[in-house]
Motif scaffolding. Structure first.
Motif, mmCIF file in Angstrom:
data_model
loop_
_atom_site.group_PDB
_atom_site.id
_atom_site.type_symbol
_atom_site.label_atom_id
_atom_site.label_comp_id
_atom_site.label_asym_id
_atom_site.label_seq_id
_atom_site.Cartn_x
_atom_site.Cartn_y
_atom_site.Cartn_z
ATOM 1 N N GLY A 81 -12.920 -29.912 13.810
ATOM 2 C CA GLY A 81 -12.027 -29.595 14.919
ATOM 3 C C GLY A 81 -11.537 -28.166 14.940
ATOM 4 N N VAL A 82 -11.843 -27.367 13.893
ATOM 5 C CA VAL A 82 -11.391 -25.974 13.826
ATOM 6 C C VAL A 82 -12.614 -25.061 13.798
ATOM 7 C CG1 VAL A 82 -10.045 -24.259 12.558
ATOM 8 C CG2 VAL A 82 -9.317 -26.658 12.567
ATOM 9 N N ARG A 83 -12.642 -24.086 14.683
ATOM 10 C CA ARG A 83 -13.793 -23.195 14.799
ATOM 11 C C ARG A 83 -13.316 -21.766 14.994
ATOM 12 N NH1 ARG A 83 -17.945 -23.173 19.930
ATOM 13 N NH2 ARG A 83 -19.409 -21.637 19.141
ATOM 14 N N SER A 84 -13.938 -20.839 14.293
ATOM 15 C CA SER A 84 -13.578 -19.426 14.404
ATOM 16 C C SER A 84 -14.681 -18.670 15.125
ATOM 17 C CB SER A 84 -13.357 -18.825 13.006
ATOM 18 O OG SER A 84 -13.030 -17.457 13.107
ATOM 19 N N MET A 85 -14.295 -17.833 16.085
ATOM 20 C CA MET A 85 -15.247 -17.034 16.855
ATOM 21 C C MET A 85 -14.810 -15.573 16.840
ATOM 22 S SD MET A 85 -15.994 -19.491 20.161
ATOM 23 C CE MET A 85 -14.374 -20.247 20.190
ATOM 24 N N ASN A 86 -15.768 -14.683 17.116
ATOM 25 C CA ASN A 86 -15.435 -13.264 17.187
ATOM 26 C C ASN A 86 -15.491 -12.785 18.638
ATOM 27 O OD1 ASN A 86 -18.146 -12.900 17.823
ATOM 28 N ND2 ASN A 86 -18.716 -12.331 15.739
ATOM 29 N N LYS A 87 -15.192 -11.524 18.820
ATOM 30 C CA LYS A 87 -15.151 -10.944 20.159
ATOM 31 C C LYS A 87 -16.487 -11.090 20.877
ATOM 32 C CE LYS A 87 -14.704 -6.422 22.440
ATOM 33 N NZ LYS A 87 -14.503 -4.976 22.204
ATOM 34 N N GLY A 88 -17.587 -10.810 20.175
ATOM 35 C CA GLY A 88 -18.894 -10.851 20.820
ATOM 36 C C GLY A 88 -19.237 -12.225 21.346
ATOM 37 N N GLU A 89 -18.957 -13.263 20.570
ATOM 38 C CA GLU A 89 -19.283 -14.610 21.025
ATOM 39 C C GLU A 89 -18.410 -15.017 22.208
ATOM 40 O OE1 GLU A 89 -19.991 -19.106 19.221
ATOM 41 O OE2 GLU A 89 -18.932 -17.606 18.034
ATOM 42 N N CYS A 90 -17.124 -14.682 22.153
ATOM 43 C CA CYS A 90 -16.232 -15.014 23.274
ATOM 44 C C CYS A 90 -16.652 -14.278 24.546
ATOM 45 C CB CYS A 90 -14.785 -14.685 22.920
ATOM 46 S SG CYS A 90 -14.043 -15.826 21.741
ATOM 47 N N GLU A 91 -17.049 -13.008 24.412
ATOM 48 C CA GLU A 91 -17.522 -12.253 25.576
ATOM 49 C C GLU A 91 -18.746 -12.915 26.184
ATOM 50 O OE1 GLU A 91 -18.133 -8.325 24.053
ATOM 51 O OE2 GLU A 91 -16.237 -7.576 24.885
ATOM 52 N N TYR A 92 -19.684 -13.323 25.335
ATOM 53 C CA TYR A 92 -20.899 -13.955 25.837
ATOM 54 C C TYR A 92 -20.574 -15.257 26.562
ATOM 55 C CZ TYR A 92 -25.354 -16.420 25.900
ATOM 56 O OH TYR A 92 -26.455 -17.132 26.312
ATOM 57 N N LEU A 93 -19.723 -16.105 25.958
ATOM 58 C CA LEU A 93 -19.403 -17.402 26.559
ATOM 59 C C LEU A 93 -18.655 -17.231 27.872
ATOM 60 C CD1 LEU A 93 -18.334 -19.357 23.343
ATOM 61 C CD2 LEU A 93 -20.418 -19.686 24.693
ATOM 62 N N VAL A 141 -8.006 -8.409 20.455
ATOM 63 C CA VAL A 141 -9.384 -8.757 20.779
ATOM 64 C C VAL A 141 -10.361 -8.459 19.641
ATOM 65 C CG1 VAL A 141 -9.827 -6.521 21.858
ATOM 66 C CG2 VAL A 141 -11.169 -8.508 22.552
ATOM 67 N N ASN A 142 -10.044 -7.535 18.765
ATOM 68 C CA ASN A 142 -10.963 -7.199 17.665
ATOM 69 C C ASN A 142 -10.757 -8.060 16.426
ATOM 70 O OD1 ASN A 142 -12.394 -5.030 18.964
ATOM 71 N ND2 ASN A 142 -10.548 -3.796 18.746
ATOM 72 N N ASN A 143 -9.847 -9.019 16.518
ATOM 73 C CA ASN A 143 -9.594 -9.955 15.428
ATOM 74 C C ASN A 143 -10.091 -11.348 15.822
ATOM 75 O OD1 ASN A 143 -8.327 -7.895 13.954
ATOM 76 N ND2 ASN A 143 -6.376 -8.282 14.973
ATOM 77 N N PRO A 144 -10.159 -12.300 14.890
ATOM 78 C CA PRO A 144 -10.765 -13.602 15.190
ATOM 79 C C PRO A 144 -10.030 -14.391 16.276
ATOM 80 C CG PRO A 144 -10.650 -13.253 12.824
ATOM 81 C CD PRO A 144 -9.856 -12.156 13.448
ATOM 82 N N PHE A 145 -10.798 -15.259 16.934
ATOM 83 C CA PHE A 145 -10.293 -16.232 17.898
ATOM 84 C C PHE A 145 -10.555 -17.607 17.285
ATOM 85 C CE2 PHE A 145 -11.120 -19.187 21.410
ATOM 86 C CZ PHE A 145 -10.055 -18.969 22.257
ATOM 87 N N VAL A 146 -9.492 -18.330 16.952
ATOM 88 C CA VAL A 146 -9.624 -19.626 16.274
ATOM 89 C C VAL A 146 -9.303 -20.743 17.265
ATOM 90 C CG1 VAL A 146 -8.821 -21.080 14.382
ATOM 91 C CG2 VAL A 146 -8.990 -18.612 14.062
ATOM 92 N N LEU A 147 -10.248 -21.657 17.443
ATOM 93 C CA LEU A 147 -10.073 -22.787 18.351
ATOM 94 C C LEU A 147 -9.760 -24.030 17.536
ATOM 95 C CD1 LEU A 147 -12.276 -23.670 21.404
ATOM 96 C CD2 LEU A 147 -11.638 -25.438 19.785
ATOM 97 N N VAL A 148 -8.632 -24.671 17.850
ATOM 98 C CA VAL A 148 -8.249 -25.940 17.227
ATOM 99 C C VAL A 148 -8.323 -27.007 18.316
ATOM 100 C CG1 VAL A 148 -6.450 -27.204 15.993
ATOM 101 C CG2 VAL A 148 -6.713 -24.736 15.634
ATOM 102 N N ASN A 149 -9.350 -27.863 18.238
ATOM 103 C CA ASN A 149 -9.548 -28.897 19.251
ATOM 104 C C ASN A 149 -8.832 -30.164 18.804
ATOM 105 O OD1 ASN A 149 -10.430 -30.800 21.101
ATOM 106 N ND2 ASN A 149 -12.520 -29.982 21.183
ATOM 107 N N CYS A 150 -7.688 -30.468 19.423
ATOM 108 C CA CYS A 150 -6.875 -31.612 19.011
ATOM 109 C C CYS A 150 -7.614 -32.932 19.188
ATOM 110 C CB CYS A 150 -5.570 -31.632 19.810
ATOM 111 S SG CYS A 150 -4.520 -30.186 19.527
#
Length: 601
Positions: free
Chosen positions: A293-305, A358-367
């Motif tokens: 349920g916890v996923r870490s993404m970076n700027k490049g992946e978020c930009e692409y999505l 934006v240059n630091n991680p983006f952490v998604l917590v899917n409840c």
């Protein structure tokens, strides 16, 4: 004697054009046409990676063809746009309700002027003669209130960067036939290219990374790609003395966020020593699953999505864009509220991409996916994202957080000053017109969250023609089809549908229609058939008969059922009528009657 085929390298600026090239190549059995997709600098990079004698000619389009000419000695044939190609894009843009202009090189604007004169269109047509002119012209259009341009690939890329909607003028197969014919003629006339440089060909065989050749004093003799980052150049020069006379050596170098595995070896040419370095990107994952349920993404992946999402492609953010950009600039927690399929996750990514972290991680917590072990780790593990600094943490499906975890999370946030250390974003599924659960409202109030309410698609039915046309324009690139729009009745049906799964469902419907259509315009019969299937899949049930008061007349019972259907559709009478299988006139007549039939004639 074995006949040799004409070898042509095709660089398609977008994926849909690659499909068109592949279809056109079938008509030329004596041509070997190798096709790659790459726009502007990406297309140039593909050409640079190719061994020098692999092809006789290159075909590409617009600005990509212009840039390729600057880096190769091979003849480059430009795929010309036909009048029909320009007309198709103009017809598609007719559904767009706001101001738009046509921007491009003369190959686009000259046929556009002719078409506007013939059809009586009053459009602004702006001609550019160099890539550098494009940003200035588009900025000026944006200042003058334009929201969309019909353009070539160069302007399309810049327009998207500036936040303008854009219809790309795509190439039909006729233009490909002309380009291939011209390429064959040129290749036959020129014959084989001048003799290859054996040394450079041998060191560019590895196409997975960067190839650099240094002279022993550190001077760059050769680099592919041409521009060598300063940090990497310094690292390679630092290892020059360590490269053995025979054999090879390996070391690692980090350039920005990318780890490179570098192999160095000695080469000799004309009695002089050189050092050859192969710099291959390490295949490290873009994200990791810290706990379920916890996923870490970076700027490049978020930009692409986000860039490839329906929200970005169709301009679905609409009038909400200014509010979202304002919220993105502050550190205060945000709660995004909307129905299923309204793009809450994409808006969370956009807030991250436009924010200061934006240059630091983006952490998604899917409840929805979190289990007890995941929650325990989130609250108690030393490496938990809740212990991070300057990170963006996004809690998705927040309405599904267990009752016992909600006060625990609120306490962790308040007692540790988490909202001052990181950026907190939450999203909650809530049907339009319904109130949030009380526990979520208390959480928002206690934490002082800003709220963003994302509108449902049915509440923006007047914008559906523009949204559909913009997304259909992107599908043309992907599918390589010349689709000019919808039949009038087809668009009317799309506007009248209630879209229970909003933009997610809308995107799926448009993809299916564009994929299955075999005509220039999407037919109303295809839309009707597909929406019928969707209604049966998503039909909302009428409240149980037990909920109806039977101690009344038949008319009163019918009126009560109709009122319940209207309520279940959030006041949308047209949707209630479709659900009950009656006309809107009949529904209105029952609702207009007074209780007991008073006032009826």
């Amino acid at each position: 004697m074995v006949e040799t085929k004409t070898r042509i390298l095709g660089i398609a600026p977008y994926e849909g054009m690659q499909s068109v090239m592949e279809r056109a190549a079938q008509a030329y059995p004596d041509v070997q046409l190798d096709i790659y997709t790459g726009d502007l600098e990406d297309g140039v990079s593909i050409v640079k990676r190719m061994p020098l004698n692999s092809y006789d000619c290159i075909i590409s389009r617009g600005g990509t063809a212009t840039l390729i000419r600057q880096v190769t000695d091979l003849p480059v044939v430009e795929i010309r746009l036909s009048v029909y190609d320009v007309l198709s894009a103009m017809k598609l843009a007719e559904n767009y309700s706001d101001l738009y202009a046509i921007v491009g090189f003369p190959s686009i604007t000259e046929p556009a002027h002719t078409l506007c004169d013939l059809l009586g269109y009053d459009l602004d047509i702006l001609t550019v003669h160099s890539r550098e002119e494009v940003p200035m012209i588009l900025e000026k259009l944006k200042e003058e209130g334009y929201r969309m341009v019909v353009c070539d690939m160069v302007a399309h890329t810049v327009a998207r960067q500036l936040g303008l909607d854009a219809f790309l003028i795509t190439s039909g197969v006729e233009g490909l036939y002309m380009a291939i014919d011209q390429a064959v003629t040129i290749s036959t006339w020129l014959g084989r290219l001048r003799q290859e440089n054996t040394f450079l060909r041998s060191i560019t065989l590895d196409q997975n990374g960067r190839v650099v050749v240094l002279e022993m004093d550190g001077t760059i003799f050769y680099s592919s790609p041409t521009e060598l980052p300063p940090g990497m150049a310094k690292a390679l020069r630092g290892h020059l003395a360590e490269v053995p006379a025979s054999g090879s050596m390996k070391f690692y170098h980090t350039e920005r966020d990318q780890l490179y595995r570098i192999t160095g070896q000695t080469l000799h040419m004309n009695g002089k020593r050189y050092c050859l370095f192969y710099c291959v990107p390490s295949r490290i994952p873009l994200h990791s699953h810290w706990r379920k349920g916890v996923r870490s993404m970076n700027k490049g992946e978020c930009e692409y999505l986000f860039t490839n999402s329906f929200y970005s492609i169709s301009g679905a953010m609409g009038a909400l864009g200014n509010e979202i950009r304002t919220v993105a600039s502050v550190r205060q927690p945000v709660m995004i509220i909307g129905e299923t399929g309204t793009g809450k996750e994409q808006i969370a990514r956009y807030l991250y991409l436009q924010g200061p972290l934006v240059n630091n991680p983006f952490v998604l917590v899917n409840c929805e996916l979190m289990n007890d072990r995941s929650w325990e780790s989130l609250f108690n593990h030393d490496n938990s994202p809740l212990n991070a600094i300057d990170t963006t943490i996004y809690f998705q499906n927040f309405e599904l957080i267990p009752d016992g975890r909600l006060p625990e999370l609120l306490a962790a946030i308040q007692e540790t000053g988490l909202s001052r250390r990181v950026r907190l974003i939450f999203s909650c599924v809530c049907r339009e017109g319904d109130g949030l659960p009380e526990r979520i409202r208390r959480f928002i109030s206690r934490l002082g969250c800003l709220t963003l309410h994302l509108p449902s698609l049915r509440s923006r039915s007047d914008e559906i023609p523009s949204l559909a046309s913009l997304y259909l324009s992107s599908l043309k690139l992907e599918l390589g089809k010349q689709i000019s729009g919808f039949e009038p009745r087809a668009m009317e049906m799309l506007c009248q549908y209630d879209w229970p799964n909003n933009y997610t469902q809308f995107k799926h419907i448009l993809q299916t229609l564009a994929t299955m259509t075999d005509s220039t315009y999407i037919r109303s019969s295809a839309v009707a058939e597909l929406l019928t299937k969707e209604r049966s899949r998503h039909r909302r049930s009428v409240p149980a008969a037990a909920a109806v008061n039977t101690d009344c007349t038949l008319d009163e019972m019918i009126r009560e059922v109709i009122q319940q259907a209207v309520a279940s559709n959030n006041g949308n009478r047209a949707a209630a009528a479709r659900q009950l299988g009656i006309s809107r006139t009949t529904l209105w007549r029952y609702l207009s009657r007074k209780k007991g039939g008073e006032g009826e004639s």
